[in-house]
Structures are given as C-alpha cells and as structure tokens.
Design an enzyme around this catalytic site. Structure first.
Site, mmCIF file in Angstrom:
data_model
loop_
_atom_site.group_PDB
_atom_site.id
_atom_site.type_symbol
_atom_site.label_atom_id
_atom_site.label_comp_id
_atom_site.label_asym_id
_atom_site.label_seq_id
_atom_site.Cartn_x
_atom_site.Cartn_y
_atom_site.Cartn_z
ATOM 1 N N HIS A 72 42.719 65.806 10.666
ATOM 2 C CA HIS A 72 42.036 66.918 11.342
ATOM 3 C C HIS A 72 41.177 66.391 12.489
ATOM 4 O O HIS A 72 40.589 65.312 12.397
ATOM 5 C CB HIS A 72 41.206 67.751 10.360
ATOM 6 N N ASP A 74 38.584 68.175 13.982
ATOM 7 C CA ASP A 74 37.222 68.702 14.042
ATOM 8 C C ASP A 74 36.265 67.845 13.225
ATOM 9 O O ASP A 74 36.683 67.079 12.341
ATOM 10 C CB ASP A 74 37.174 70.156 13.574
ATOM 11 N N GLU A 136 39.411 72.097 9.774
ATOM 12 C CA GLU A 136 39.427 71.595 8.402
ATOM 13 C C GLU A 136 38.052 71.723 7.782
ATOM 14 O O GLU A 136 37.912 72.054 6.597
ATOM 15 C CB GLU A 136 39.889 70.134 8.388
ATOM 16 N N GLU A 137 37.021 71.455 8.595
ATOM 17 C CA GLU A 137 35.651 71.517 8.081
ATOM 18 C C GLU A 137 35.172 72.950 7.866
ATOM 19 O O GLU A 137 34.095 73.167 7.338
ATOM 20 C CB GLU A 137 34.697 70.784 9.036
ATOM 21 N N GLU A 164 42.509 61.277 5.115
ATOM 22 C CA GLU A 164 41.075 61.408 4.837
ATOM 23 C C GLU A 164 40.533 60.074 4.316
ATOM 24 O O GLU A 164 41.275 59.270 3.740
ATOM 25 C CB GLU A 164 40.836 62.496 3.788
ATOM 26 N N HIS A 359 29.902 62.982 7.080
ATOM 27 C CA HIS A 359 28.940 64.085 7.238
ATOM 28 C C HIS A 359 27.492 63.615 7.339
ATOM 29 O O HIS A 359 26.588 64.439 7.443
ATOM 30 C CB HIS A 359 29.052 65.089 6.075
#
Length: 386
Positions: A72, A74, A136-137, A164, A359
């Site tokens: 992903h 984003d 995705e987030e 991931e 994150h």
C-alpha cells in the site's frame, strides 16, 4: 546499471506525502513513469473522485499464473507526533533509515521497484505482478477495485505476497477487523423534567453490553494458536455527545471495532449487539418518549481475516524464499485477507521492517531488513525465470 539503489528509491517514495486523507497520485505518476521507462505497461484504478489510484503492472507472460507483490502507498498521519526531523525527508545512519512510511510500507515497495530492471532483463517463465494500493490505513478500503480485477483475471496468480513489515518472517494468518459507528438519537429536554431520552446514557448502556461481549470472548478457547491476545477483541475507541449538563442530550455516537480470530463468525458480535438494541434499548426509549428514540449502527470498514492455508502454493513458495520452516500469525490486519477471499489467490504476508516501528514518530527501517528483502526478491527471480 540500476537507476536507483533501494535506499535512493525509498527516499523518493518517502518524499511523497501520501497520508491517507491526501491524494497518492504524484507517487503513482512517479511509479508509472519509472515502470513504463523500463517497458512495463501499467493499469490504474481510480477512486470515484479521481484523487487516488491503485496500480497494477505485469512483467512477463500473461498466460501463466505468476506471483503478486502487493503493497500500500498510503501512510498514517504525523499530526501531533514529535519527530527528530522532517517525516517526509528521509534521513539515516549506517543502520537505520528514518521517515514516515519507511517501515510501513514503502521499504518493501522500494525494494520491489529496484528489482524491476532485473525482472525485465530476465526471461521469465511466469509473470511478476506489482499491485500497489491506496487507503489501506483507512480500513483497507481502497484496494477492492484492484482485488476484484485480480479475481477476474483469466489466468489467476498462484501466490500473493503482501509486504507488510514482518521482519521478513512468513505470516500465514491474521485477525479480521470490523469498524463500526453507532449513532444514538434521543429527545432533548430540560434535565429537571426527566422527560427526554438521554442519548448519552443509552449509549453508555450499549458500551456496557459491548464490554460484556469482550469479557465473554476472553474466555473462549482459541480457534487458531499463536495469536496475542488469543481471542477476538472488542474495543470502543471514541464517544461523544451532549451539549450541557442541564440539557438531556439528544445525540451521542461512538466508534468501536472488533478483531476476530480467523475461523470465527465475523458477524456474531454485530448481530448480537443489534439484537440487544432491538430487544432492550428501543423499547425502553419508546416508554420515555414514543417516536423519538433511534439507534443506527454503520459498519464503516471490514477487513477479512487471513485464513491459514497450510501447504498452499503461497506458503510453500515464501517459506522457501525466506529460508524458514515455520510460519507466524499476527493480530493486526492487512489487505491479505482481501486477496485471499475476494481475489481467490493463496496469500501470505512477508516484508521488511518491524511492525513495532510502524505508525510511531521517528519511524524507521533497518538497512539490514532492506538487504534481506532484496535477497528474497533475487531468490524469487531465480524461481520464475527460465
């Protein structure tokens, strides 16, 4: 000679601020130009507003199954996080590379893109499909147009690798996610009259019911071993309502999620919640002020669990490429469940970096993890070339 090293490519990707609420088109345009520069045709799938896009590119013969490499584009916001430097201007040292998305998951995409010249130069006996998504987030909501296309491909890929961050460990199962928004409508009145419908207090009753469900789940026997925690979790993350302490609140809302163990009934929690609301909450509201009270629950996103497929073509391939003889499970969700269940492709998760760094402020990826991913992709090339 390669145009970019993996570190240089990662620096390029990090520089695009693809925070989930923003567009990812500048990054997609860059990747498209890069791939087309190597003779790789690209297909894009735009959102309704035309502000974001998924990308699918195929290297090699289209009449053979092949392998999907999925990531992903984003990233999560940096708002209110304290960073040591500009999150979108990568910096580093001999061991680590810092910046938003370095770990989750532009590091994997950078490694894949820098491997493209080698994939193109080789005489592939089966294709490599590059699948890069948006949102995705935001509950894995953006990837669906891409996954649905994969599901309709005349020759379906035999494996999908979602990159991931797993520290290059092979993950064959993860929990599912359901995000819900419950809106409670009451009836406003002066608090002294006790003639209104208190939306906040009814919402609190529902939250208490959810808490009871969560406690029940903790006592259930695990369906799949290895998860931490080893049960379905239910969590209320945000609640707001009311205007003043002396006004019966006419509105309240709360957001909650459910992380389901693979193999369990993904609809059970919401079904039981709705049954409780219909049997207990609505009738009580009616006794206080008929025709005013209401409860609406919307499922804002759903991420299917990744079900273990022991011995599948994806699991066997990736375990060999990663030089591992064991698989792991994780509690966080990915797009892998969509590729498996909607796309119909055997799928595993394996990528560079640690989820513990995702994150967070000063997010980083270890350079050793980038090297491990590059070696992994070279071994993949050895498998798919003639």
């Amino acid at each position: 000679m390669k145009e970019y090293s993996a570190e240089q490519m990662l620096e390029k990707l990090v520089a695009f601020d693809t925070t989930s609420w923003k567009s990812n088109l500048e990054l997609i345009d860059f990747v498209t130009a890069y791939l087309e520069g190597h003779g790789v045709p690209v297909r894009t799938f735009f959102n309704e507003e035309g502000t974001k896009a998924n990308l699918l590119a195929t290297i090699g013969p289209k009449d053979m199954p092949g392998i999907i490499l999925s990531g992903h584009t984003d990233v999560v916001p940096v708002t209110e996080q304290k960073w040591s430097g500009d999150p979108f201007a990568m910096w580093g040292n001999d061991d680590r590379l810092y910046g938003r998305g370095t770990c989750d998951m532009k590091g994997f995409i950078a490694c894949v893109l820098t491997a493209v010249p080698d994939f193109v130069a080789a005489d592939l006996k089966e294709p490599i499909h590059l699948a890069f998504s948006y949102d995705e987030e935001n509950g894995c909501t953006g990837v669906m147009s891409l996954v649905e296309h994969v599901g309709k491909m005349p020759v379906k890929p035999r494996a999908c690798i979602v990159g991931e961050p797993t520290s290059m460990k092979v993950v064959n199962s993860h929990k599912g996610i359901c995000n819900m928004l419950t809106r409670v409508t009451g009836h406003e009145a002066h608090s002294s009259t006790d003639r209104g419908i208190n939306a906040v207090m009814y919402a609190a009753d529902m939250v208490q019911f959810i808490s009871g469900l969560a406690a029940e789940m903790r006592e259930r026997k695990p369906l799949v071993e290895g998860f931490d925690p080893p049960y379905t979790t239910i969590h209320v993350g945000r609640m707001s309502g009311g205007t003043a302490p002396n006004i019966t609140p006419s509105y309240c809302e709360f957001e909650w999620d459910c992380r389901t163990i693979p193999g369990s009934d993904e609809e059970e929690v919401l079904t039981r919640f709705n049954t409780y609301v219909d049997a207990e909450i609505i009738p009580s509201m009616e006794t206080q002020a008929a025709g005013y009270g209401a409860v609406e629950t919307e499922m804002t996103s759903k991420v299917p669990a990744l079900l273990p497929q022991t011995g599948s073509s994806a699991e066997s391939l990736v375990m060999a490429l990663a030089h591992q003889n064991e698989v792991q499970v994780v509690s966080y969700g990915t797009e892998a469940g969509h590729f498996q269940q909607t796309g119909g492709v055997p799928t595993v998760v394996c990528g560079p970096g640690s989820i513990l760094q995702a994150h967070r402020p000063d997010e980083f990826i270890e350079i050793a993890q980038m090297r491990a991913c590059e070696d992994f992709l070279q071994r993949l090339l050895d498998v798919v070339k003639k």
